[in-house]
Design a protein around this motif. Structure first.
Motif, PDB file in Angstrom:
ATOM      1  N   GLU A 139       0.181   2.406  -9.931  1.00  0.00           N
ATOM      2  CA  GLU A 139       1.104   2.696  -8.827  1.00  0.00           C
ATOM      3  C   GLU A 139       0.575   2.177  -7.491  1.00  0.00           C
ATOM      4  OE1 GLU A 139       1.510   6.892  -9.087  1.00  0.00           O
ATOM      5  OE2 GLU A 139       2.895   6.783 -10.797  1.00  0.00           O
ATOM      6  N   GLY A 140      -0.649   1.698  -7.483  1.00  0.00           N
ATOM      7  CA  GLY A 140      -1.271   1.277  -6.217  1.00  0.00           C
ATOM      8  C   GLY A 140      -0.858  -0.125  -5.809  1.00  0.00           C
ATOM      9  N   ALA A 141      -1.481  -0.586  -4.729  1.00  0.00           N
ATOM     10  CA  ALA A 141      -1.118  -1.883  -4.156  1.00  0.00           C
ATOM     11  C   ALA A 141      -1.570  -3.040  -5.048  1.00  0.00           C
ATOM     12  CB  ALA A 141      -1.778  -2.020  -2.781  1.00  0.00           C
ATOM     13  N   ILE A 142      -0.686  -4.014  -5.199  1.00  0.00           N
ATOM     14  CA  ILE A 142      -1.028  -5.263  -5.905  1.00  0.00           C
ATOM     15  C   ILE A 142      -0.721  -6.417  -4.959  1.00  0.00           C
ATOM     16  CG2 ILE A 142      -0.539  -6.790  -7.863  1.00  0.00           C
ATOM     17  CD1 ILE A 142       0.485  -4.362  -9.417  1.00  0.00           C
ATOM     18  N   THR A 143      -1.698  -7.280  -4.761  1.00  0.00           N
ATOM     19  CA  THR A 143      -1.469  -8.491  -3.960  1.00  0.00           C
ATOM     20  C   THR A 143      -1.693  -9.696  -4.860  1.00  0.00           C
ATOM     21  OG1 THR A 143      -2.302  -7.377  -1.991  1.00  0.00           O
ATOM     22  CG2 THR A 143      -2.191  -9.780  -1.907  1.00  0.00           C
ATOM     23  N   MET A 144      -0.733 -10.590  -4.866  1.00  0.00           N
ATOM     24  CA  MET A 144      -0.907 -11.820  -5.653  1.00  0.00           C
ATOM     25  C   MET A 144      -0.978 -13.016  -4.689  1.00  0.00           C
ATOM     26  SD  MET A 144       0.975 -13.130  -9.074  1.00  0.00           S
ATOM     27  CE  MET A 144       2.502 -13.616  -8.381  1.00  0.00           C
ATOM     28  N   ILE A 145      -2.051 -13.781  -4.822  1.00  0.00           N
ATOM     29  CA  ILE A 145      -2.259 -14.938  -3.942  1.00  0.00           C
ATOM     30  C   ILE A 145      -2.010 -16.207  -4.757  1.00  0.00           C
ATOM     31  CG2 ILE A 145      -3.912 -16.115  -2.429  1.00  0.00           C
ATOM     32  CD1 ILE A 145      -5.524 -13.472  -2.337  1.00  0.00           C
ATOM     33  N   GLY A 146      -1.100 -17.043  -4.300  1.00  0.00           N
ATOM     34  CA  GLY A 146      -0.777 -18.255  -5.058  1.00  0.00           C
ATOM     35  C   GLY A 146      -0.653 -19.455  -4.139  1.00  0.00           C
ATOM     36  N   ALA A 147      -1.218 -20.579  -4.560  1.00  0.00           N
ATOM     37  CA  ALA A 147      -1.300 -21.742  -3.675  1.00  0.00           C
ATOM     38  C   ALA A 147      -0.160 -22.736  -3.863  1.00  0.00           C
ATOM     39  CB  ALA A 147      -2.636 -22.451  -3.904  1.00  0.00           C
ATOM     40  N   ASP A 148       0.594 -22.609  -4.957  1.00  0.00           N
ATOM     41  CA  ASP A 148       1.600 -23.645  -5.238  1.00  0.00           C
ATOM     42  C   ASP A 148       2.866 -23.370  -4.433  1.00  0.00           C
ATOM     43  OD1 ASP A 148       3.564 -25.313  -6.377  1.00  0.00           O
ATOM     44  OD2 ASP A 148       2.487 -25.349  -8.285  1.00  0.00           O
ATOM     45  N   PRO A 149       3.281 -24.319  -3.560  1.00  0.00           N
ATOM     46  CA  PRO A 149       4.484 -24.074  -2.748  1.00  0.00           C
ATOM     47  C   PRO A 149       5.733 -23.867  -3.588  1.00  0.00           C
ATOM     48  CG  PRO A 149       3.485 -26.235  -2.258  1.00  0.00           C
ATOM     49  CD  PRO A 149       2.634 -25.598  -3.303  1.00  0.00           C
ATOM     50  N   ASP A 150       5.727 -24.312  -4.856  1.00  0.00           N
ATOM     51  CA  ASP A 150       6.892 -24.106  -5.716  1.00  0.00           C
ATOM     52  C   ASP A 150       6.892 -22.725  -6.365  1.00  0.00           C
ATOM     53  OD1 ASP A 150       8.501 -26.513  -5.550  1.00  0.00           O
ATOM     54  OD2 ASP A 150       6.753 -27.537  -6.377  1.00  0.00           O
ATOM     55  N   GLY A 151       5.865 -21.922  -6.092  1.00  0.00           N
ATOM     56  CA  GLY A 151       5.864 -20.538  -6.578  1.00  0.00           C
ATOM     57  C   GLY A 151       5.473 -20.412  -8.037  1.00  0.00           C
ATOM     58  N   CYS A 152       6.002 -19.361  -8.667  1.00  0.00           N
ATOM     59  CA  CYS A 152       5.613 -19.024 -10.055  1.00  0.00           C
ATOM     60  C   CYS A 152       6.537 -19.743 -11.030  1.00  0.00           C
ATOM     61  CB  CYS A 152       5.766 -17.527 -10.299  1.00  0.00           C
ATOM     62  SG  CYS A 152       5.061 -16.487  -9.029  1.00  0.00           S
TER      63      CYS A 152
END
Ligand SMILES: Cc1cc2nc3c(=O)[nH]c(=O)nc-3n(C[C@H](O)[C@H](O)[C@H](O)COP(=O)(O)OP(=O)(O)OC[C@H]3O[C@@H](n4cnc5c(N)ncnc54)[C@H](O)[C@@H]3O)c2cc1C
Length: 380
Positions: free
Chosen positions: A30-43
């Motif tokens: 239930e806590g905080a999740i941060t996802m860091i991603g470098a691709d400008p096209d996303g996931c």
């Protein structure tokens, strides 16, 4: 610390990272999740990039929507990690704190051009596909460096457009992965679609600036298009000095734990044990994403950290493989015929395990998994 207070940071937003994030919520975090991603096209999913997305001018990458998961997405590159302070720093200058970190930065295409040589074409990202597709539209001849599954898929895209392609490698097509029997069958099929193979004794170098061909021991080859499919390298630059990675990637155990406390890893960036060999395939990235998430929460994983299912599509033929690789010797033909491009094949290994291959024959993966399990001979 309760789950609600635990801050989990996932670096990498492709299949391993996205699977980990989904699993964290599925397992009740239930806590905080941060996802860091470098691709400008996303996931997005990579396997279609070298298949229908490459062949079909209008096709888009398959993207994932994570908006139901209540996570913070940071579209930036992680540049370093401080494992004492427990923060990940990004290129834009943010320091993001974590209680548990999941490394899912995957791999980048291995490049073979000199650093000052321009115009090397690789295929790893959607941006690579956007750059490659118009070149395929114009090319009449192509050289593909590397006869692994990616090189053979690019050669297939060339064949589908009547581009005369030459595939160059030190090994026969796909032999390292699928063994000599399937390598021969695939070569014969590709040759009948006007794909030529040149076997070299040592890795080739690219010529021209921009690149226009390859230098072999006895001659040079030139083409309208040269594509390098020479493997990949784990994305570990941002982990330098942290002790999390070495030159092979990020070493993990059965729980996807690294040697650094509260740091876990999943996907193409990882390797197991001391073998220092990575298995950079989709199903492994999914399995490890789930295991890393469970381990970050301190709960039991629901699956093993490896999944030996692999697939590819070559010259219009779908090949699905369940079981250990590589494949040595001749298979048992369970159904159909390889010559006709539709066969179910079985390899029995010395350790009692079996590998099942659906070669151009439509079979659900679940059935292949069951056959591999049922035909394995238990060793006592
Ligand atoms: C064209 C292509 C076709 C494929 N086809 C098949 C197939 O048919 N079958 C199969 O089994 N496998 C296939 N694969 C392999 C499969 O796609 C990979 O195993 C899978 O994508 C691995 O997922 P991953 O999340 O570990 O890493 P990646 O997919 O490499 O993703 C890592 C992500 O991390 C991000 N990242 C990297 N460094 C940083 C950083 N410092 N900060 C922030 N973000 C960062 C990257 O931008 C990337 O989005 C294919 C791969 C490619 C390239």
């Amino acid at each position: 610390m309760s789950s609600a207070d635990r801050r989990i940071v996932v670096v990498g937003d492709s299949v391993a990272g996205c699977t980990a994030v989904r699993e964290l919520r599925a397992r009740g975090h239930e806590g905080a999740i941060t996802m860091i991603g470098a691709d400008p096209d996303g996931c997005y999913a990579r396997p279609p990039l070298s298949k229908h997305v490459l062949k079909d001018q209008v096709a888009e990458a398959e993207t994932w929507d994570l908006s139901d998961l209540d996570i913070t997405s940071v579209g930036d590159r992680a540049v370093s990690v401080d494992t004492d302070a427990r923060t990940v720093s990004t290129a834009a200058g943010a320091d993001i704190p974590y209680d548990a970190l999941i490394v899912a930065t995957g791999a980048a295409a291995r490049r073979i051009a000199d650093p000052d040589q321009s115009g090397e074409i690789v295929l790893r990202t959607f941006a690579d596909v956007r750059a490659l597709r118009p070149r395929l539209d114009e090319a009449r001849t192509a050289i593909v460096v590397g006869a692994g599954f990616l090189g053979m898929e690019v050669a297939s895209a060339c064949a589908a457009r009547d581009i005369a392609a030459i595939v160059v490698d030190v090994d026969p097509p796909l032999e390292r992965l699928l063994g000599p029997f399937l390598s021969e069958a695939i070569s014969a099929r590709a040759e009948s679609a006007s794909v030529d193979f040149v076997r070299v004794e040592r890795p080739v170098t690219l010529i021209g600036d921009p690149v226009v061909g390859v230098e072999l021991a006895d001659r040079t080859l030139r083409a309208d298009l040269v594509v390098t499919c020479a493997g990949d390298v784990p994305e570990t630059g941002w982990l330098e000095g942290s002790g999390i990675a070495d030159r092979h990637g990020v070493r993990v155990d059965e729980r996807c734990a690294t040697t650094v406390p509260d740091v876990f890893a999943a996907g193409d960036v990882t390797y197991f044990g001391t073998a220092s060999s990575r298995s950079p395939f989709w199903s492994n990235a999914v399995a490890q994403g789930k295991v890393a998430a469970a381990s970050a929460l301190g709960v039991e994983p629901t699956c093993a950290p490896t999944d030996d299912y692999f697939w590819t599509e070559i010259m219009g033929l779908s090949i699905k493989v369940v079981g250990p690789l590589p494949l040595r010797g001749e298979p048992t033909v369970v159904e159909g015929s390889v010559e006709n491009g539709s066969a179910l094949l079985k390899w029995s290994h010395d350790d009692g395990r079996a590998t099942i291959v659906a070669y151009g024959i439509k079979k659900p993966v679940g059935l292949l998994r069951r056959l591999a399990r049922e035909t394995a001979v238990p060793t006592t």
